[in-house]
Design an enzyme around this catalytic site. Structure first.
Site, PDB file in Angstrom:
ATOM      1  N   ASP A 126      -7.656   5.359  -1.251  1.00  0.00           N
ATOM      2  CA  ASP A 126      -7.257   4.093  -0.618  1.00  0.00           C
ATOM      3  C   ASP A 126      -6.559   3.190  -1.625  1.00  0.00           C
ATOM      4  O   ASP A 126      -7.171   2.740  -2.602  1.00  0.00           O
ATOM      5  CB  ASP A 126      -8.503   3.402  -0.059  1.00  0.00           C
ATOM      6  CG  ASP A 126      -8.174   2.296   0.922  1.00  0.00           C
ATOM      7  OD1 ASP A 126      -7.094   1.690   0.777  1.00  0.00           O
ATOM      8  OD2 ASP A 126      -8.991   2.035   1.819  1.00  0.00           O
ATOM      9  N   HIS A 154      -5.694   0.148  -1.249  1.00  0.00           N
ATOM     10  CA  HIS A 154      -5.972  -1.266  -1.004  1.00  0.00           C
ATOM     11  C   HIS A 154      -7.008  -1.855  -1.959  1.00  0.00           C
ATOM     12  O   HIS A 154      -7.335  -3.038  -1.876  1.00  0.00           O
ATOM     13  CB  HIS A 154      -6.445  -1.460   0.447  1.00  0.00           C
ATOM     14  CG  HIS A 154      -5.444  -0.987   1.471  1.00  0.00           C
ATOM     15  ND1 HIS A 154      -5.438   0.304   1.942  1.00  0.00           N
ATOM     16  CD2 HIS A 154      -4.429  -1.632   2.077  1.00  0.00           C
ATOM     17  CE1 HIS A 154      -4.450   0.428   2.826  1.00  0.00           C
ATOM     18  NE2 HIS A 154      -3.828  -0.715   2.921  1.00  0.00           N
ATOM     19  N   CYS A 196       0.814  -1.219   0.000  1.00  0.00           N
ATOM     20  CA  CYS A 196       0.000   0.000   0.000  1.00  0.00           C
ATOM     21  C   CYS A 196       0.853   1.277   0.000  1.00  0.00           C
ATOM     22  O   CYS A 196       0.538   2.244  -0.703  1.00  0.00           O
ATOM     23  CB  CYS A 196      -0.976   0.002   1.173  1.00  0.00           C
ATOM     24  SG  CYS A 196      -0.224  -0.300   2.780  1.00  0.00           S
TER      25      CYS A 196
END
Length: 479
Positions: free
Chosen positions: A441, A443, A317
C-alpha cells in the site's frame, strides 16, 4: 592478434607495446602509456599495494580462446579459483589508466586517426587470504600462473593441483601477466571497431558462480542506456560462452564490481534523499494453507507517500506504485536509470503528448494507462493492461495474475477509483477457488519502520472483502 610474446618486465616504465593488427580497411599499430603524469608504470602501481587494489579473477588460458575474437566484447574467465577471500583498500591510488595512442592508424577511406585518443582502463582481480597483510602483496609467494596451468590454494595454503610455483613469484608478476593478457584483448577490440573508442575492464560475479569473470567492453555511446543497448549482442555471446541464462542480465556494466574509477562518463543516477526499505513482504505467510502461492521475483523498494520530503498525500499513490515498479527493474539490473520523480513522470507524459503542459507541477492523478506509457518510454518495457469492470471481479483474475508472477516476476500496479496499490503476489487454491492478494500500500505516510509497516498491514495478504490499511474497502465492489 597482437599478443606480446612475453610480458613486460616488472620494472618497465613508459609505454607498453602491445603489437600491431592488420585487417582489411583498418591498419593499426599502437602503444599504451600510463595516463597519469609521473607514473612509473605497472611496477610502481603494484608496489603501492598498501593503498591500492590489485585485482580480477583471470585464468591462464590463451586470451584468444576467451572471447577476444568477439568484435566489441571479450571475456577472461577466472575458472580456476585461486586464493580465497579478497581485499580492497579505499586509498587514493587507482587501477592504471592508459592512453591509447595510435602510432599509425588508417581507417576506411584513408581516414587518419593519428591525433585521436581513447582511454583503456585495465584492472586485475586476485583472490588473497583475508589474513594476508596488504604490505605483503608484492612479497608473497602466492601467485596466479601465466602459463597453461594454474595453481590453486586453499585458505590453509595447501596446493590443489597444477604446477608448483616458486615462492619467489610475486603478485606483481601475476598482475603484469594479467595486464598483458588484457592488453591483447583490448587490442583485439580496438582493431575490430574501425574507429577509436574507450575500453574498460569489468569484473562480474554471475549467479551460481563462485569466482568472478572479467570482461572488456568498448564504450559505444556516451549515453549509459544506449551504450548497454549497443552491447546487447556482445553480452548475449558471452552469456552463451559462459553458460549463463539468456532471460536475465548478468553482465551489464552496472552489475560489475565497483572499482571507484571516475572515467568521466559515470551514470548520473541520483540517489534518493532517504534510504527506502527493501522487500518488506518477506516472511509474511499467506492466509490460504492449501493451493499455490506465486510471488514477485527479485528485489524492490517500498515507495510510498511523503518520501523524499515530498508531500503527495491524496494524489500520488499511482506515482509511488510506478516508482516501486521502476525500482524492481533497476534492482534486477535491467536498467541503470534512476527512479523518476513525480515531476519527471509528468514531464514524460507531456513529452509523449498524453497531457497538456500545465500538467507538470500539478497534483493530478494518473492510472494504469499512464503507467504503461511511462514504462514503455522510460524503460522500453511493454505492459499488459487487464480491464476489470468492478472490484468484486478481481478474484476472477487470480489465476491470470499468478501466471504473471511465474513467468515475469514483476510487481503489478492495481488502480481503481481514486486508489492505487502494488500487487506483490497471489495465493490461489485451484480446487476451492479461494484466493488472497499480497498488497503493498503506497498510502503509508510514516517513517521507514518495517515493524510498523507490517503490523499496520501496509504490506499484507488481503482476502476479497478485506479493508485497506487506511480503512474502507480495499477494492470498490461496484466501481
Amino acid at each position: 592478434r597482437g599478443t606480446p610474446s612475453a610480458p613486460p618486465p616488472a620494472s618497465a616504465s613508459g609505454s607498453i607495446s602491445a603489437g600491431s593488427s592488420h585487417r582489411p580497411g583498418c591498419n593499426v599499430a599502437f602503444s599504451l602509456e600510463p595516463f597519469s603524469a609521473g607514473s612509473s608504470g605497472v611496477s610502481s602501481w603494484c608496489n603501492q599495494g598498501q593503498t591500492s587494489s590489485a585485482s580480477a579473477a583471470t585464468d591462464s588460458r590463451d586470451p584468444k580462446k576467451d572471447g577476444s575474437g568477439l568484435g566489441g566484447a571479450s571475456a577472461v574467465d577466472g575458472s580456476h579459483r585461486s586464493l580465497q577471500g579478497s581485499s580492497r583498500s579505499s586509498g587514493s591510488n587507482e587501477a592504471p589508466l592508459f592512453l591509447y595512442r595510435p602510432v599509425a592508424a588508417v581507417g576506411p577511406g584513408g581516414k587518419s586517426y593519428m591525433h585521436s585518443q581513447a582511454q583503456v582502463a585495465l584492472d586485475v582481480l586476485m583472490y588473497l587470504p583475508s589474513s594476508m597483510p596488504l604490505s605483503q602483496l608484492c612479497w608473497t609467494g602466492y601467485s596466479m600462473a601465466s602459463s597453461t596451468t594454474t595453481r590453486t590454494t586453499t585458505s590453509a595454503g595447501s596446493s590443489n593441483g597444477g604446477d608448483s610455483i616458486s615462492s619467489n613469484d610475486s603478485c606483481c608478476g601475476a598482475v603484469t601477466a594479467a595486464l598483458t593478457r588484457q592488453l591483447a584483448v583490448a587490442h583485439s577490440i580496438l582493431s575490430q571497431q574501425g574507429s577509436l573508442s574507450d575500453v574498460t575492464a569489468y569484473h562480474f560475479l554471475p549467479p551460481g558462480r563462485t569466482h568472478h569473470v572479467t570482461a572488456l567492453y568498448p564504450r559505444k555511446s556516451t549515453d549509459a542506456e544506449l551504450n548497454e543497448a549497443k552491447l546487447t549482442g556482445h553480452r548475449t555471446y558471452l552469456h552463451q560462452l559462459l553458460g549463463l541464462p539468456l532471460h536475465r542480465p548478468a553482465l551489464r556494466t552496472n552489475m560489475a564490481l565497483p572499482l571507484d574509477l571516475d572515467l568521466g562518463h559515470a551514470s548520473e543516477a541520483h540517489e534518493p534523499k532517504q534510504k527506502r526499505l527493501l522487500d518488506v513482504h518477506l516472511h509474511l505467510p499467506p492466509p490460504i494453507r492449501s493451493g499455490e502461492t506465486s510471488l514477485v521475483e527479485g528485489s524492490y523498494e517500498y515507495c510510498h507517500y511523503m518520501q523524499d520530503r515530498f508531500n503527495d498525500c491524496g494524489w500520488g499513490c499511482a506515482y509511488r506504485s510506478l516508482q516501486t515498479l521502476v525500482s524492481w527493474f533497476q534492482r534486477q539490473q535491467y536498467t541503470s536509470k534512476p527512479i523518476p520523480s513525480h515531476r519527471e513522470i509528468q514531464q514524460i507524459l507531456v513529452k509523449l503528448g498524453d497531457k497538456a503542459r500545465d500538467f507538470i507541477g500539478s497534483q493530478n492523478w494518473i492510472g494504469a494507462i499512464e503507467l504503461s506509457y511511462i514504462l514503455d518510454d522510460y524503460l522500453g518495457v511493454t505492459s499488459k493492461i487487464i480491464t476489470v469492470n468492478r472490484g468484486s471481479d478481481i478474484p476472477s483474475h487470480a489465476r491470470e495474475l499468478a501466471a504473471h508472477f511465474k513467468s515475469q516476476g514483476t510487481p503489478v500496479m492495481i488502480g481503481g477509483g481514486v486508489l492505487a496499490y502494488t500487487l506483490l503476489g497471489v495465493a490461489f487454491d485451484e480446487a476451492t477457488g479461494e484466493c488472497a492478494f499480497l498488497i503493498l500500500d503506497p498510502h503509508y505516510t510514516g517513517g521507514e519502520d518495517l515493524k510498523k509497516i507490517q503490523s499496520g498491514t501496509w504490506v499484507s495478504w488481503k482476502m476479497p472483502g478485506d479493508s485497506a490499511a487506511a480503512g474502507g474497502p480495499l477494492f470498490m465492489r461496484d466501481a
